[in-house]
Scaffold this active site. Structure first.
Site, PDB file in Angstrom:
ATOM      1  N   SER A  95     -10.314   5.534  -4.632  1.00 40.08           N
ATOM      2  CA  SER A  95     -11.269   6.632  -4.766  1.00 40.08           C
ATOM      3  C   SER A  95     -10.848   7.678  -5.809  1.00 40.08           C
ATOM      4  CB  SER A  95     -11.469   7.312  -3.406  1.00 40.08           C
ATOM      5  OG  SER A  95     -10.233   7.764  -2.891  1.00 40.08           O
TER       6      SER A  95
ATOM      7  N   LYS B 276       0.862  -1.185   0.000  1.00 43.77           N
ATOM      8  CA  LYS B 276       0.000   0.000   0.000  1.00 43.77           C
ATOM      9  C   LYS B 276       0.898   1.234   0.000  1.00 43.77           C
ATOM     10  CE  LYS B 276      -3.559   2.460   2.556  1.00 43.77           C
ATOM     11  NZ  LYS B 276      -4.577   2.384   3.594  1.00 43.77           N
TER      12      LYS B 276
ATOM     13  N   GLU C  62       7.494  -6.476   1.139  1.00 43.47           N
ATOM     14  CA  GLU C  62       6.267  -6.326   1.934  1.00 43.47           C
ATOM     15  C   GLU C  62       5.332  -7.527   1.745  1.00 43.47           C
ATOM     16  OE1 GLU C  62       5.038  -4.527   4.187  1.00 43.47           O
ATOM     17  OE2 GLU C  62       6.043  -2.594   4.196  1.00 43.47           O
TER      18      GLU C  62
ATOM     19  N   LYS D  57      -2.266  -1.466  -3.791  1.00 50.27           N
ATOM     20  CA  LYS D  57      -3.120  -0.291  -3.726  1.00 50.27           C
ATOM     21  C   LYS D  57      -2.278   0.970  -3.840  1.00 50.27           C
ATOM     22  CE  LYS D  57      -6.172   1.935  -0.527  1.00 50.27           C
ATOM     23  NZ  LYS D  57      -6.579   2.021   0.846  1.00 50.27           N
TER      24      LYS D  57
HETATM   25  C1  PBG Z   1      -7.292   3.711   5.542  1.00 50.65           C
HETATM   26  C2  PBG Z   1      -7.689   3.414   4.157  1.00 50.65           C
HETATM   27  C3  PBG Z   1      -7.540   4.307   3.094  1.00 50.65           C
HETATM   28  C4  PBG Z   1      -8.113   3.701   1.992  1.00 50.65           C
HETATM   29  C5  PBG Z   1      -8.589   2.449   2.391  1.00 50.65           C
HETATM   30  N1  PBG Z   1      -8.294   2.279   3.750  1.00 50.65           N
HETATM   31  C6  PBG Z   1      -7.003   5.686   3.047  1.00 50.65           C
HETATM   32  C7  PBG Z   1      -5.682   5.966   3.570  1.00 50.65           C
HETATM   33  O1  PBG Z   1      -4.815   5.103   3.710  1.00 50.65           O
HETATM   34  O2  PBG Z   1      -5.468   7.132   3.896  1.00 50.65           O
HETATM   35  C8  PBG Z   1      -8.199   4.349   0.647  1.00 50.65           C
HETATM   36  C9  PBG Z   1      -9.214   3.850  -0.278  1.00 50.65           C
HETATM   37  C10 PBG Z   1      -9.521   4.730  -1.426  1.00 50.65           C
HETATM   38  O3  PBG Z   1      -8.888   5.781  -1.659  1.00 50.65           O
HETATM   39  O4  PBG Z   1     -10.452   4.379  -2.152  1.00 50.65           O
HETATM   40  N2  PBG Z   1      -6.611   2.833   6.278  1.00 50.65           N
END
Ligand code: PBG
Length: 336
Positions: free
Chosen positions: A284, A204, A243, A258
């Protein structure tokens, strides 16, 4: 000879022959998106009959549990097998230490119970991280400007337990603390929850594409600074393999990369290196940019969303988390 099919030259070989009509194009298609490959992320709010649209994510709504159940039924009927749940925690329940995360009666646990009751065959993925619950908006505990690793992992284990006890099928740690998968696995097993699966947000990245999500869950206003001391540097790929390797050794059943589209190379390397069930999170910001361009009439939504989805499959993803899951399911099954 290796690659003998590449040896024929024009004019005996003409690749356009296999593109000459829809039936033959379909017959030689290499990758497909099916509704079964999709996980729909959803945002949950308190109350009854509450529905709020997320401005930066057209078509996405925050729903109270009763309306969420209706929306989940619709998704399930479209062939979408699972939801990923994200709670919007009311400000008065947020704290420095995110204690609400481990409350067995918190919003995500109540939503999990209600969904399991209404739709026992639908898979539920719950997010493990403290950001929806902390006043500072970080995924972990903050002391003197630093995110504490081991102390955070202890809280994450409690969070994972209440979620699994509420009926979550897949526990999905998205916090990026070191060692959390092993600790969560041990905690689950110690409570007789051996069957709860773990989907690790393994690679991530500290991405700017999460902006609309933070609006949706209401954590952006709180977040001072960035998440670069725990989420990965977008410039790195070998580190992603380290990771993922650690999370697998610690007991992850499946791994995620992600964001999605800007990280197709990572999905490809992860799948090819580990041959594990691999998931892409079409996040998103990726969804928002597509929606924005399509709203201007600059891109065709149906076509670009399908092209995006098949790119994940091509890169090697088994499944995709996307806010467009219902649209995609409708498009690939020919429903309107
Ligand atoms: C938080 C989390 C995030 C997302 C999923 N879980 C945001 C972040 O890490 O700040 C992002 C998902 C998206 O942008 O659609 N743990």
């Amino acid at each position: 000879m290796e690659h003998s099919s590449f040896s024929g030259l024009f004019p005996s070989n003409r690749l356009r022959r296999l593109r000459s009509a829809p039936w033959i194009r379909d017959m030689v298609e290499e990758n497909y998106v099916r509704p079964q490959d999709l996980i729909l992320p959803v945002f949950i709010i308190e109350g009854q009959g509450n529905r709020e649209s997320v401005t930066s994510m057209p078509g996405v709504e925050r729903l109270s549990i009763d309306l969420l159940v209706e929306s989940a039924k619709e998704a399930f009927d479209l062939g979408i097998p699972a939801l990923a749940l994200f709670p919007v925690t009311p400000a008065e329940k947020k704290s420095d230490d995110g204690a609400e995360s481990a409350n067995p009666d918190n919003l995500i646990c109540r939503a999990t119970q209600a969904l399991k009751k209404a739709l026992p065959e639908m898979g539920l993925v719950t997010d493990v991280a403290l950001d929806p619950y902390t006043t500072h908006g970080h995924d972990g505990l903050l002391r003197d400007g630093c995110i504490l690793n081991d102390e955070t992992v202890e809280v994450l284990c409690k969070q994972a337990l209440v979620q699994a006890q509420a009926g979550a099928d897949i526990i999905a740690p998205s916090d990026m603390m070191d060692g959390r998968v092993a600790s969560i696995r041990r905690a689950l097993d110690g409570c007789g929850l051996q069957n709860a699966m773990i989907m690790a947000y393994a690679a991530k990245y500290a991405s700017a594409f999460y902006g609309p999500f933070r609006d949706a869950v209401g954590s952006s206003g709180c977040l001072g600074g960035d998440k670069k001391t725990y989420q990965m540097n977008p410039a790195n790929t070998d580190e992603a393999l380290r990771e993922v390797s650690l999370d697998i050794q610690e007991g992850a059943d499946m791994v995620m990369v992600k964001p999605g589209l800007p990280y197709l190379d990572i999905i490809y390397r992860v799948k090819n290196t580990f041959r594990m069930p691999t998931f892409a999170y079409h996040v998103s910001g990726e969804y928002a940019m597509l929606k924005a361009a399509c709203a201007q009439g600059w891109l065709d939504y149906d076509k670009t969303i399908l092209e995006t989805m098949v790119s994940f499959k091509r890169a090697g993803a088994d499944g995709i988390l996307t806010y467009a899951a219902k649209d995609v399911a409708r498009l690939v099954s020919g429903a309107k």
